[in-house]
Design a protein around this motif. Structure first.
Motif, PDB file in Angstrom:
ATOM      1  N   LEU A   1      14.105   7.097  -4.298  1.00 28.09           N
ATOM      2  CA  LEU A   1      12.818   6.896  -4.951  1.00 28.09           C
ATOM      3  C   LEU A   1      12.959   5.779  -5.971  1.00 28.09           C
ATOM      4  N   THR A   2      12.193   4.711  -5.779  1.00 25.30           N
ATOM      5  CA  THR A   2      12.244   3.567  -6.676  1.00 25.30           C
ATOM      6  C   THR A   2      10.961   3.488  -7.485  1.00 25.30           C
ATOM      7  N   PHE A   3      11.085   3.525  -8.811  1.00 30.91           N
ATOM      8  CA  PHE A   3       9.950   3.384  -9.710  1.00 30.91           C
ATOM      9  C   PHE A   3       9.810   1.911 -10.080  1.00 30.91           C
ATOM     10  N   ILE A   4       8.616   1.356  -9.883  1.00 30.31           N
ATOM     11  CA  ILE A   4       8.405  -0.067 -10.135  1.00 30.31           C
ATOM     12  C   ILE A   4       7.208  -0.276 -11.048  1.00 30.31           C
ATOM     13  N   GLY A   5       7.428  -1.007 -12.131  1.00 20.37           N
ATOM     14  CA  GLY A   5       6.346  -1.390 -13.021  1.00 20.37           C
ATOM     15  C   GLY A   5       5.702  -2.673 -12.518  1.00 20.37           C
ATOM     16  N   LEU A   6       4.376  -2.682 -12.431  1.00 18.86           N
ATOM     17  CA  LEU A   6       3.657  -3.815 -11.851  1.00 18.86           C
ATOM     18  C   LEU A   6       3.285  -4.893 -12.862  1.00 18.86           C
ATOM     19  N   GLY A   7       3.499  -4.637 -14.146  1.00 16.87           N
ATOM     20  CA  GLY A   7       3.130  -5.625 -15.148  1.00 16.87           C
ATOM     21  C   GLY A   7       1.756  -5.364 -15.733  1.00 16.87           C
ATOM     22  N   LEU A   8       1.163  -6.416 -16.313  1.00 19.45           N
ATOM     23  CA  LEU A   8       0.014  -6.226 -17.185  1.00 19.45           C
ATOM     24  C   LEU A   8      -1.364  -6.429 -16.568  1.00 19.45           C
TER      25      LEU A   8
ATOM     26  N   LYS B   1      12.177  -8.904  -7.740  1.00 14.41           N
ATOM     27  CA  LYS B   1      12.985  -7.740  -7.359  1.00 14.41           C
ATOM     28  C   LYS B   1      12.084  -6.572  -6.957  1.00 14.41           C
ATOM     29  N   GLY B   2      11.004  -6.390  -7.711  1.00 16.84           N
ATOM     30  CA  GLY B   2      10.067  -5.325  -7.375  1.00 16.84           C
ATOM     31  C   GLY B   2       9.361  -5.571  -6.059  1.00 16.84           C
ATOM     32  N   LEU B   3       8.960  -6.825  -5.832  1.00 14.36           N
ATOM     33  CA  LEU B   3       8.282  -7.178  -4.587  1.00 14.36           C
ATOM     34  C   LEU B   3       9.184  -6.941  -3.387  1.00 14.36           C
ATOM     35  N   GLU B   4      10.443  -7.302  -3.506  1.00 13.77           N
ATOM     36  CA  GLU B   4      11.395  -7.072  -2.419  1.00 13.77           C
ATOM     37  C   GLU B   4      11.529  -5.582  -2.130  1.00 13.77           C
ATOM     38  N   ALA B   5      11.571  -4.776  -3.183  1.00 12.90           N
ATOM     39  CA  ALA B   5      11.717  -3.331  -3.009  1.00 12.90           C
ATOM     40  C   ALA B   5      10.489  -2.725  -2.332  1.00 12.90           C
TER      41      ALA B   5
ATOM     42  N   PHE C   1      -2.821   5.007 -10.906  1.00 16.08           N
ATOM     43  CA  PHE C   1      -3.529   4.099 -11.799  1.00 16.08           C
ATOM     44  C   PHE C   1      -4.267   4.851 -12.901  1.00 16.08           C
ATOM     45  N   TYR C   2      -3.894   6.111 -13.170  1.00 15.31           N
ATOM     46  CA  TYR C   2      -4.634   6.827 -14.197  1.00 15.31           C
ATOM     47  C   TYR C   2      -3.998   6.701 -15.575  1.00 15.31           C
ATOM     48  N   THR C   3      -2.699   6.376 -15.665  1.00 11.29           N
ATOM     49  CA  THR C   3      -2.082   6.161 -16.974  1.00 11.29           C
ATOM     50  C   THR C   3      -2.244   4.720 -17.430  1.00 11.29           C
ATOM     51  N   SER C   4      -2.429   3.816 -16.498  1.00  7.90           N
ATOM     52  CA  SER C   4      -2.675   2.412 -16.807  1.00  7.90           C
ATOM     53  C   SER C   4      -3.404   1.809 -15.609  1.00  7.90           C
ATOM     54  N   TYR C   5      -3.820   0.559 -15.771  1.00 10.73           N
ATOM     55  CA  TYR C   5      -4.601  -0.061 -14.700  1.00 10.73           C
ATOM     56  C   TYR C   5      -4.436  -1.565 -14.760  1.00 10.73           C
ATOM     57  N   LEU C   6      -4.409  -2.201 -13.598  1.00  8.51           N
ATOM     58  CA  LEU C   6      -4.378  -3.659 -13.532  1.00  8.51           C
ATOM     59  C   LEU C   6      -5.816  -4.145 -13.385  1.00  8.51           C
ATOM     60  N   MET C   7      -6.375  -4.699 -14.450  1.00  6.76           N
ATOM     61  CA  MET C   7      -7.782  -5.076 -14.435  1.00  6.76           C
ATOM     62  C   MET C   7      -8.060  -6.251 -13.503  1.00  6.76           C
ATOM     63  N   GLY C   8      -7.018  -7.021 -13.181  1.00  8.04           N
ATOM     64  CA  GLY C   8      -7.212  -8.177 -12.322  1.00  8.04           C
ATOM     65  C   GLY C   8      -6.916  -7.924 -10.860  1.00  8.04           C
TER      66      GLY C   8
ATOM     67  N   THR D   1      14.607  11.874   2.506  1.00  5.43           N
ATOM     68  CA  THR D   1      15.156  11.234   3.719  1.00  5.43           C
ATOM     69  C   THR D   1      14.649   9.811   3.931  1.00  5.43           C
ATOM     70  N   ARG D   2      13.675   9.380   3.130  1.00  4.35           N
ATOM     71  CA  ARG D   2      13.081   8.063   3.360  1.00  4.35           C
ATOM     72  C   ARG D   2      13.100   7.231   2.072  1.00  4.35           C
ATOM     73  N   ASN D   3      12.859   5.935   2.238  1.00  6.00           N
ATOM     74  CA  ASN D   3      12.851   5.010   1.119  1.00  6.00           C
ATOM     75  C   ASN D   3      11.430   4.939   0.552  1.00  6.00           C
ATOM     76  N   VAL D   4      11.225   5.563  -0.614  1.00 10.60           N
ATOM     77  CA  VAL D   4       9.896   5.692  -1.204  1.00 10.60           C
ATOM     78  C   VAL D   4       9.812   4.875  -2.496  1.00 10.60           C
ATOM     79  N   VAL D   5       8.657   4.234  -2.687  1.00 14.78           N
ATOM     80  CA  VAL D   5       8.396   3.459  -3.905  1.00 14.78           C
ATOM     81  C   VAL D   5       7.210   4.075  -4.638  1.00 14.78           C
ATOM     82  N   PHE D   6       7.310   4.146  -5.962  1.00 13.91           N
ATOM     83  CA  PHE D   6       6.245   4.671  -6.819  1.00 13.91           C
ATOM     84  C   PHE D   6       5.852   3.577  -7.800  1.00 13.91           C
ATOM     85  N   LEU D   7       4.600   3.099  -7.691  1.00 10.08           N
ATOM     86  CA  LEU D   7       4.114   1.976  -8.494  1.00 10.08           C
ATOM     87  C   LEU D   7       3.256   2.448  -9.657  1.00 10.08           C
ATOM     88  N   THR D   8       3.421   1.780 -10.802  1.00  5.51           N
ATOM     89  CA  THR D   8       2.582   2.042 -11.968  1.00  5.51           C
ATOM     90  C   THR D   8       2.254   0.714 -12.642  1.00  5.51           C
TER      91      THR D   8
END
Length: 267
Positions: free
Chosen positions: A2-9, A18-22, A33-40, A74-81
């Motif tokens: 499980l990979t946690f990835i921050g998407l920025g502002l 590195k995040g995009l590759e993952a 998107f409930y704790t934060s949100y990308l307005m753009g 068993t699988r490669n999972v990504v969690f985005l915030t």
């Protein structure tokens, strides 16, 4: 995994290489998107940029019943915030749950509003105390409107120690995004009720849309809440404590603070 990835502002382009590759190497991609949100950016823009189908999780999926974690056994999972990963206690709890399930976790950080505030305002990072969040008022069981006083107490504590306060503003699915002006009115309401002087004659800083092409930074007296028309979301408030003369100069030149601030700090 499980990979946690921050998407920025701000938008889909703020993710690190590195995040995009993952993301592109993942079997399954989740997003909250409930704790934060990308307005753009919206879901369509994210999926187009990343080349992946993204499943959006709600608060219950993350905090109460994260059954989807089983996929990461068993699988490669990504969690985005939005912002940086692990800045919310919710995400830390989720990572602990995964580790308890024997799931290996990895963090890929993104730009954070916390560090962006330092750069945009000119306030020094080591002079900040405890951060706080201001929620929208709620209606009690007796039908009374309730304004939470805990944020005021946190600002008061930091002020007593000469420290700045970073104030996060509420996001509500029905009432939308709290503004700096609304937050100041709530703090001033508490101040009037308690007859204290934490916010009186205090210069504060409002920041909107950090990371966007039209980021806005404005410093003025707290009681001039109506002057904090910063445009659209997301917005954040800073209540400075004692100011170093360089911080005062930065607020004048970078945030349009009254010149009296710089004169006071230089004495």
């Amino acid at each position: 995994m499980l990979t946690f990835i921050g998407l920025g502002l701000y938008d889909e382009r703020d993710i690190s290489l590195k995040g995009l590759e993952a993301v592109r190497a993942a079997d399954i991609v989740y997003l909250e998107f409930y704790t934060s949100y990308l307005m753009g950016a919206d879901l369509e823009k994210l999926e187009k940029m990343y080349g992946k189908t993204i499943t959006v999780l709600n608060r219950e999926d993350v905090e109460q019943n994260p059954a989807w974690l089983e996929n990461a056994v068993t699988r490669n999972v990504v969690f985005l915030t939005g912002g940086d990963t692990m800045t919310s206690t919710t995400h830390i709890d989720l990572r602990i749950r995964a580790e308890d399930m024997g799931i290996k976790t990895r963090l890929i950080h993104g730009s954070s509003i916390t560090s962006a505030v330092f750069g945009l305002s000119g306030l020094q990072n080591y002079r900040f105390g405890k951060s706080v969040s201001i929620p929208f008022p709620y209606v009690s069981g007796r039908g009374n409107r309730v304004v939470t006083e805990a944020p005021y107490d946190a600002i008061k504590f930091n002020q007593q120690n000469g420290l700045h306060t970073l104030v996060f503003l509420d996001i509500d699915k029905d009432r939308g995004y709290m503004t700096v002006a609304e937050a100041l009115r709530l703090l001033l309401e508490v101040e009037e009720k308690r007859n204290e002087g934490v916010m009186k004659n205090r210069i504060v800083v409002g920041i909107a849309r950090a990371g966007s092409p039209d980021a806005c930074v404005k410093a003025d007296f707290a009681q001039r809440a109506d002057h904090f028309d910063l445009g659209g979301p997301l917005q954040i408030l800073v209540v400075p404590g004692d100011l170093h003369f360089l911080e005062a100069e930065a607020l004048v030149k970078l945030a349009g603070a009254p010149a009296v601030l710089k004169e006071k700090a230089e004495k």
